[in-house]
Design an enzyme around this catalytic site. Structure first.
Site, PDB file in Angstrom:
ATOM      1  N   LYS A 248       0.832  -1.205   0.000  1.00  8.88           N
ATOM      2  CA  LYS A 248       0.000   0.000   0.000  1.00  8.88           C
ATOM      3  C   LYS A 248       0.868   1.257   0.000  1.00  8.88           C
ATOM      4  O   LYS A 248       0.577   2.230  -0.715  1.00  8.88           O
ATOM      5  CB  LYS A 248      -0.915  -0.004   1.225  1.00  8.88           C
ATOM      6  CG  LYS A 248      -1.774   1.245   1.379  1.00  8.88           C
ATOM      7  CD  LYS A 248      -2.722   1.435   0.193  1.00  8.88           C
ATOM      8  CE  LYS A 248      -3.508   2.731   0.293  1.00  8.88           C
ATOM      9  NZ  LYS A 248      -4.472   2.741   1.390  1.00  8.88           N
TER      10      LYS A 248
ATOM     11  N   CYS B 133      -3.741   9.545   2.419  1.00  7.75           N
ATOM     12  CA  CYS B 133      -2.893   8.467   1.885  1.00  7.75           C
ATOM     13  C   CYS B 133      -1.631   9.005   1.217  1.00  7.75           C
ATOM     14  O   CYS B 133      -0.541   8.879   1.751  1.00  7.75           O
ATOM     15  CB  CYS B 133      -3.696   7.617   0.893  1.00  7.75           C
ATOM     16  SG  CYS B 133      -4.954   6.587   1.661  1.00  7.75           S
TER      17      CYS B 133
END
Length: 378
Positions: free
Chosen positions: A174, A228
């Site tokens: 990720k 993010c």
């Protein structure tokens, strides 16, 4: 389970406390059918999915306190055999840290009594209700058995492929995805600064370059925001500070872009006078949502309010009903609509490419100093 009583009340009433297309309808059906309820207390369950914030500290290390708090809430409820999944974007080793914290609180349990895995979310705000189902998922277990158990759970609703690995690789995957995006956005943002110095239209340039069959340059903007891309690369830098040179430089390039936009605004104020009215079009970190987390647009508004106290600043954000606390306390900032901004501002600063802003008739921009960080009003 949520620590916010307001969120819990809203969910139990079938209301979504943030903007996400399609979520409200699904939530209302689930609540009405008795399939979903919210609480401020951790319940007993067969499976727990931990999806909490993982911000970074001033030194750009990961703050795992929210994960630890969730682990502390889960630990007393366990009897053995439960599946505990960490979805929060985390640095390598965070899932193992969560498991160790749970077991430390429960010395009567052993590592073999729990199934612990990391399954990072991989969705785009604004498309969550589609991508939650269709995107491939990475599932990393502390054990093979944990990974397989998590795979079975996610296959209840995922039509994409569920890919199995270990927890540390899943965590790094990720971070890698978001760092890849960050590095490529940094290239576009650096190009925009260079092109401004050389008198070149960066959006025309990128459009021309992208006609090459192996070139796909992203679009520049006022910086990078969200929970993010603006955060995750720092976790890699923190894990390997000497080796992550390109990733660090990309982060620094994107973090510097709001200051560059501020410089353009200050130039416009020198032209119009320090008491001019400036309309900042958009505060969210991306188009057509209300999420302000790590938003470069919000950062620009905060810094401008402080550095230009004489200016009247109109914050135009159609997806919120009140200013965030950081702006509400500034006496020279007010929340405004599009018509008010176009009617009274001398300087228009396009920060977020919301659909409402794209729909503005270009003729209404005449007579304004326009600073377009997204290239939609060219």
């Amino acid at each position: 389970m949520d620590v916010s009583a307001g969120n819990v009340e809203a969910i139990n009433d079938g209301q979504v406390p943030f903007v996400e297309p399609g979520l409200r309808e699904v939530l209302q059906r689930a609540v009405a059918a008795g399939m979903l309820s919210a609480s401020t207390q951790t319940p007993s369950a067969d499976a727990y999915i931990v999806a909490v914030p993982t911000p970074f500290t001033e030194g750009h290390s990961a703050d795992l306190s929210y994960i630890e708090a969730a682990a502390d809430g889960i630990a007393p409820k366990l009897t053995g055999g439960e599946l505990v999944i960490l979805e929060s974007t985390s640095p390598p080793g965070a899932t193992e840290h969560m498991a160790e914290r749970i077991l430390k609180a429960r010395p009567d349990l052993s590592a073999g009594d729990l199934l612990v895995a990391h399954c990072p979310e991989r969705v785009l705000p604004g498309r969550i209700m589609v991508e939650m189902i269709t995107n491939d998922r990475i599932v990393g277990g502390l054990t093979v058995e944990a990974a397989q158990a998590a795979k079975v759970l996610y296959e209840n609703f995922c039509t994409g492929e569920v890919l199995l690995t270990d927890a540390k690789t899943a965590e790094m995957a990720k971070l890698t995805e978001n760092s890849f995006r960050d590095v490529n956005i940094a290239f576009a943002n650096e190009l925009s600064v260079i092109c401004d110095q050389l008198g070149i239209d960066v959006w025309e340039l990128i459009g021309l370059a992208n006609h090459h069959p192996r070139v796909n340059i992203l679009q520049p903007g006022p910086g990078v925001g969200g929970h993010c891309i603006a955060v995750d690369p720092w976790f890699i830098v923190d894990a390997a500070p000497e080796a992550a040179r390109l990733i660090r430089t990309a982060r620094e390039t994107n973090d510097a872009k709001p200051e560059w936009v501020l410089g353009r605004i200050e130039q416009a104020l020198e032209h119009h006078g320090r008491e001019a009215t400036v309309a900042l079009m958009g505060l969210a970190f991306k188009a057509d949502i209300d999420d302000l987390r790590e938003s470069p647009s919000l950062s620009i508004a905060e810094r401008l309010a402080e550095r230009a106290p004489e200016a009247r600043i109109l914050a135009v954000e159609p997806h919120i009903e009140e200013l965030p606390k950081s702006l509400a306390q500034a006496s020279n900032v007010s929340l405004a609509g599009i018509d008010q901004a176009l009617g009274s501002a001398q300087v228009l600063v396009l920060l977020v490419d919301h659909g409402q802003f794209k729909a503005i008739d270009p003729a209404r921009l005449a007579g304004h100093t326009v600073i377009d960080s997204r290239g939609i009003w060219r």
